[in-house]
Enzyme design. Sequence first.
Site, short mmCIF file in Angstrom:
data_model
loop_
_atom_site.label_atom_id
_atom_site.label_comp_id
_atom_site.label_asym_id
_atom_site.label_seq_id
_atom_site.Cartn_x
_atom_site.Cartn_y
_atom_site.Cartn_z
CG HIS A 214 -0.26 0.33 2.50
ND1 HIS A 214 0.52 -0.56 3.16
CD2 HIS A 214 -0.22 1.47 3.23
CE1 HIS A 214 1.01 -0.01 4.26
NE2 HIS A 214 0.58 1.23 4.32
C1 UD1 Z 1 -2.04 5.79 5.79
C2 UD1 Z 1 -0.70 6.26 6.35
C3 UD1 Z 1 0.33 5.16 6.21
C4 UD1 Z 1 -0.16 3.87 6.79
C5 UD1 Z 1 -1.50 3.51 6.19
C6 UD1 Z 1 -2.04 2.24 6.80
C7 UD1 Z 1 -0.24 8.67 6.14
C8 UD1 Z 1 0.53 9.68 5.41
N1 UD1 Z 1 -0.20 7.42 5.65
O1 UD1 Z 1 -1.87 5.58 4.40
O2 UD1 Z 1 1.51 5.54 6.86
O3 UD1 Z 1 0.79 2.85 6.54
O4 UD1 Z 1 -2.41 4.58 6.43
O5 UD1 Z 1 -3.24 1.86 6.25
O6 UD1 Z 1 -0.86 8.97 7.13
N2 UD1 Z 1 -9.43 5.04 2.00
C9 UD1 Z 1 -10.64 4.38 2.03
N3 UD1 Z 1 -11.15 4.07 3.27
C10 UD1 Z 1 -10.54 4.37 4.44
C11 UD1 Z 1 -9.32 5.07 4.39
C12 UD1 Z 1 -8.77 5.39 3.17
O7 UD1 Z 1 -11.21 4.07 1.03
O8 UD1 Z 1 -11.07 4.04 5.51
C13 UD1 Z 1 -8.84 5.35 0.68
C14 UD1 Z 1 -9.12 6.73 0.19
O9 UD1 Z 1 -9.28 6.67 -1.18
C15 UD1 Z 1 -7.84 7.48 0.54
C16 UD1 Z 1 -6.80 6.41 0.35
O10 UD1 Z 1 -7.44 5.20 0.77
O11 UD1 Z 1 -7.67 8.58 -0.26
C17 UD1 Z 1 -5.56 6.61 1.17
O12 UD1 Z 1 -5.85 6.81 2.55
P1 UD1 Z 1 -4.88 7.74 3.46
O13 UD1 Z 1 -5.30 7.69 4.88
O14 UD1 Z 1 -4.72 9.07 2.83
O15 UD1 Z 1 -3.49 7.02 3.29
P2 UD1 Z 1 -3.10 5.49 3.42
O16 UD1 Z 1 -2.56 5.06 2.12
O17 UD1 Z 1 -4.20 4.70 4.04
#
Ligand code: UD1
Length: 371
Positions: A214
């Site tokens: 991821h």
């Molecule tokens: C975040 C953390 C990362 C961690 C990861 C674990 C930061 C910068 N990154 O990355 O360090 O390893 O979490 O999972 O804080 N989304 C959903 N549902 C959710 C959450 C996210 O669909 O419940 C999707 C959305 O499209 C979002 C994307 O995932 O834009 C990324 O989520 P985000 O929290 O921005 O970063 P992660 O890649 O999850």
Amino acid sequence: MISDRKIRVMLIVGARPNFMKAAPLIKAMNTSPFFDVVLVHTGQHYDANMSDDFFNDLDIPKPDISLGVGSGTHAEQTAKIMMALETSLVSSSGLKPDLVMVVGDVNSTIAAALTAKKLHIPVAHVEAGLRSFDEKMPEEINRVLTDRISDFLFTTEKSANDNLQREGVPQNKIHFTGNVMIDSLLKNQKKIDASKILEKENLEEKKYGVITLHRPSNVDNVGDFAKLITVSEKVAEKIPLIFPVHPRTKNQLKEAGIKTNAGIRYIEPLGYADFMKLVKNAKLVLTDSGGIQEETTVLGIPCITLRDNTERPITVEVGTNIVTSSDKDKIMREVNAILTDGGKKGNVPMYWDGKASERIVEIILNHFRKL
Ligand code: UD1
């Protein structure tokens, strides 16, 4: 000295890897008569299988405050958390904590630390000092900045102490207390063993591998991501691979037009007990997660880290971790070694013993009782 009332600790969680770190800290503080814990969920992760399922599995109480910020760009997400948290912190003077505690390296971590510090509230950072030395990683920026403004820096491994000392952090702020994520792993063994995920997925112990990806550096560029999937499919020709897919990765699988009906078995993200059961019984794990490098080390499961670096070098020095980057030859060599003779053997690092949260709570208690 705070002796006439409880020490109020506001603990911030937001994203999936925060929950297993927070759970044992909450338990340790709630077991002591001297703490009043205020749990804040920023809402960085919000899907049930990225958040609520972990609250249930890990017996985390319902948050006292939910900020509900959701997804966004880095600036949007960080700013939204800061604004919402600041409102919570200043709107009710009765809520003002003695300490704000943050864990890990996600956007919720730096946002909360910065907000608290500017309101002159002391900050404790659990899992301080880890460094990948790769500033393209958003987490590296979050780590460095959170550590710079924290008052208590609780570390998981010796490299973290060395990093902090080199950066000029005064020695009296640094506490080598161990790994709270491992507290959760050790405390939940029964629940993990009781999971029925192997039956559900029709898997046999040690006859499959687990893959998770991821990190933006692996999945955001569709070309690089597709190449990594091609290598993983080669691995899957040797041993079946099961892949619980993170939402960021799910988006990119679509974007890259990757066929998900052949080779690798793609499934939805799993809760804590199911996922750890899958890892505990795997022959090998391929990952770009930080936490999984640590968990495989404790479980003695060979881990191939599909990154160019790790901020957790103890998992390589002492544990079962091998960092291969996305290099096909290196990955296949390590997979073959694991399938032939079981692969790299390791040991459990110091203080990854299930008692890190208790050490942390003891240090905080001693500090505030002496004030
Ligand atoms: C975040 C953390 C990362 C961690 C990861 C674990 C930061 C910068 N990154 O990355 O360090 O390893 O979490 O999972 O804080 N989304 C959903 N549902 C959710 C959450 C996210 O669909 O419940 C999707 C959305 O499209 C979002 C994307 O995932 O834009 C990324 O989520 P985000 O929290 O921005 O970063 P992660 O890649 O999850």
